[in-house]
Scaffold this motif. Structure first.
Motif, PDB file in Angstrom:
ATOM      1  N   PHE A  38     -36.629  58.865 -98.463  1.00 55.84           N
ATOM      2  CA  PHE A  38     -35.483  58.090 -98.926  1.00 55.84           C
ATOM      3  C   PHE A  38     -35.531  57.921-100.446  1.00 55.84           C
ATOM      4  O   PHE A  38     -34.520  58.099-101.136  1.00 55.84           O
ATOM      5  CB  PHE A  38     -35.429  56.724 -98.237  1.00 55.84           C
ATOM      6  CG  PHE A  38     -34.312  55.848 -98.731  1.00 55.84           C
ATOM      7  CD1 PHE A  38     -32.999  56.122 -98.381  1.00 55.84           C
ATOM      8  CD2 PHE A  38     -34.576  54.763 -99.554  1.00 55.84           C
ATOM      9  CE1 PHE A  38     -31.957  55.317 -98.847  1.00 55.84           C
ATOM     10  CE2 PHE A  38     -33.554  53.961-100.018  1.00 55.84           C
ATOM     11  CZ  PHE A  38     -32.241  54.238 -99.675  1.00 55.84           C
ATOM     12  N   SER A  39     -36.709  57.603-100.974  1.00 55.48           N
ATOM     13  CA  SER A  39     -36.822  57.427-102.429  1.00 55.48           C
ATOM     14  C   SER A  39     -36.528  58.738-103.154  1.00 55.48           C
ATOM     15  O   SER A  39     -35.887  58.735-104.209  1.00 55.48           O
ATOM     16  CB  SER A  39     -38.201  56.892-102.811  1.00 55.48           C
ATOM     17  OG  SER A  39     -39.206  57.839-102.545  1.00 55.48           O
ATOM     18  N   GLY A  40     -36.980  59.854-102.602  1.00 50.21           N
ATOM     19  CA  GLY A  40     -36.680  61.141-103.214  1.00 50.21           C
ATOM     20  C   GLY A  40     -35.189  61.409-103.266  1.00 50.21           C
ATOM     21  O   GLY A  40     -34.666  61.914-104.269  1.00 50.21           O
ATOM     22  N   LEU A  41     -34.482  61.053-102.202  1.00 48.30           N
ATOM     23  CA  LEU A  41     -33.029  61.240-102.171  1.00 48.30           C
ATOM     24  C   LEU A  41     -32.332  60.324-103.182  1.00 48.30           C
ATOM     25  O   LEU A  41     -31.368  60.728-103.840  1.00 48.30           O
ATOM     26  CB  LEU A  41     -32.497  61.004-100.763  1.00 48.30           C
ATOM     27  CG  LEU A  41     -32.986  61.995 -99.705  1.00 48.30           C
ATOM     28  CD1 LEU A  41     -32.509  61.578 -98.313  1.00 48.30           C
ATOM     29  CD2 LEU A  41     -32.538  63.406-100.038  1.00 48.30           C
ATOM     30  N   VAL A  42     -32.832  59.100-103.313  1.00 45.23           N
ATOM     31  CA  VAL A  42     -32.275  58.175-104.307  1.00 45.23           C
ATOM     32  C   VAL A  42     -32.499  58.730-105.712  1.00 45.23           C
ATOM     33  O   VAL A  42     -31.603  58.682-106.557  1.00 45.23           O
ATOM     34  CB  VAL A  42     -32.887  56.764-104.157  1.00 45.23           C
ATOM     35  CG1 VAL A  42     -32.521  55.869-105.333  1.00 45.23           C
ATOM     36  CG2 VAL A  42     -32.435  56.125-102.852  1.00 45.23           C
ATOM     37  N   VAL A  53     -43.981  56.416-102.195  1.00 41.43           N
ATOM     38  CA  VAL A  53     -43.719  56.432-103.633  1.00 41.43           C
ATOM     39  C   VAL A  53     -43.621  55.008-104.173  1.00 41.43           C
ATOM     40  O   VAL A  53     -44.101  54.711-105.260  1.00 41.43           O
ATOM     41  CB  VAL A  53     -42.423  57.208-103.936  1.00 41.43           C
ATOM     42  CG1 VAL A  53     -42.067  57.155-105.404  1.00 41.43           C
ATOM     43  CG2 VAL A  53     -42.563  58.648-103.477  1.00 41.43           C
ATOM     44  N   TRP A  54     -43.019  54.116-103.400  1.00 38.58           N
ATOM     45  CA  TRP A  54     -42.782  52.757-103.866  1.00 38.58           C
ATOM     46  C   TRP A  54     -43.876  51.777-103.457  1.00 38.58           C
ATOM     47  O   TRP A  54     -43.838  50.615-103.842  1.00 38.58           O
ATOM     48  CB  TRP A  54     -41.430  52.276-103.355  1.00 38.58           C
ATOM     49  CG  TRP A  54     -40.257  53.002-103.938  1.00 38.58           C
ATOM     50  CD1 TRP A  54     -40.228  53.730-105.088  1.00 38.58           C
ATOM     51  CD2 TRP A  54     -38.940  53.052-103.405  1.00 38.58           C
ATOM     52  NE1 TRP A  54     -38.973  54.230-105.302  1.00 38.58           N
ATOM     53  CE2 TRP A  54     -38.158  53.833-104.283  1.00 38.58           C
ATOM     54  CE3 TRP A  54     -38.339  52.526-102.285  1.00 38.58           C
ATOM     55  CZ2 TRP A  54     -36.809  54.088-104.068  1.00 38.58           C
ATOM     56  CZ3 TRP A  54     -36.992  52.777-102.065  1.00 38.58           C
ATOM     57  CH2 TRP A  54     -36.237  53.548-102.956  1.00 38.58           C
ATOM     58  N   SER A  55     -44.876  52.206-102.699  1.00 30.22           N
ATOM     59  CA  SER A  55     -45.968  51.316-102.294  1.00 30.22           C
ATOM     60  C   SER A  55     -46.707  50.789-103.515  1.00 30.22           C
ATOM     61  O   SER A  55     -46.936  51.527-104.469  1.00 30.22           O
ATOM     62  CB  SER A  55     -46.970  52.052-101.405  1.00 30.22           C
ATOM     63  OG  SER A  55     -46.364  52.526-100.248  1.00 30.22           O
TER      64      SER A  55
END
Length: 155
Positions: free
Chosen positions: A70-74, A123-125
């Protein structure tokens, strides 16, 4: 010889006004290029990592790997919209960067309070600690850049 030009104050005001009407530089120049490049690098890094993790070991940490995808898509959405001059791109950029900041903060807090759900880091951890905290700092810089480069319609 010592004649003073007539209406010199009016001429100065007109010149000042005409220089203020010069087109603003694009969001994709200067620092904007650096921001776009960092978003592009994060988009590739997060997406490739997430796809590999989902394909090879999804059952080990489905939440973390899904969040990485999800973060990669954002990041891809932010990269494309930040580099675009099309109508509406500024607003898409604003939403993408805001979602990223919210995601980093929420996932960062949850990864500290519920470490069992984040057995493998996303990625956001930890507020992006695995990526040198760039995921935490980048949206703050991105929002500032967008605010600074908004057009009159978004002012």
């Amino acid at each position: 010889m010592g004649e003073k030009p007539r209406n010199s104050r009016i001429m100065q005001a007109a010149q000042a006004r005409s220089t203020n009407k010069a087109p603003k530089p694009s969001r994709s120049t200067g620092l904007g290029r650096v921001i776009i490049a960092v978003y592009g690098i994060l988009a590739l890094a997060a997406s490739v990592r997430a796809v590999y993790q989902i394909m090879s070991k999804f059952d080990e940490a489905p939440i973390a790997y899904s969040l990485s995808l999800f973060s990669g898509l954002v990041y891809f959405l932010a990269t494309i919209s930040l580099s675009s001059a099309k109508r509406g791109a500024w607003l898409v950029s604003l939403w993408a960067v805001a979602v990223e900041l919210a995601g980093v903060i929420v996932v960062g807090i949850l990864s500290l309070t519920h470490p069992e759900d984040f057995a493998h880091p996303s990625v956001w951890s930890g507020f992006g600690e695995g990526y040198g905290y760039v995921p935490l700092v980048l949206p703050i810089v991105g929002l500032w850049w967008l605010y600074r480069n908004r057009n009159e319609r978004h002012a």
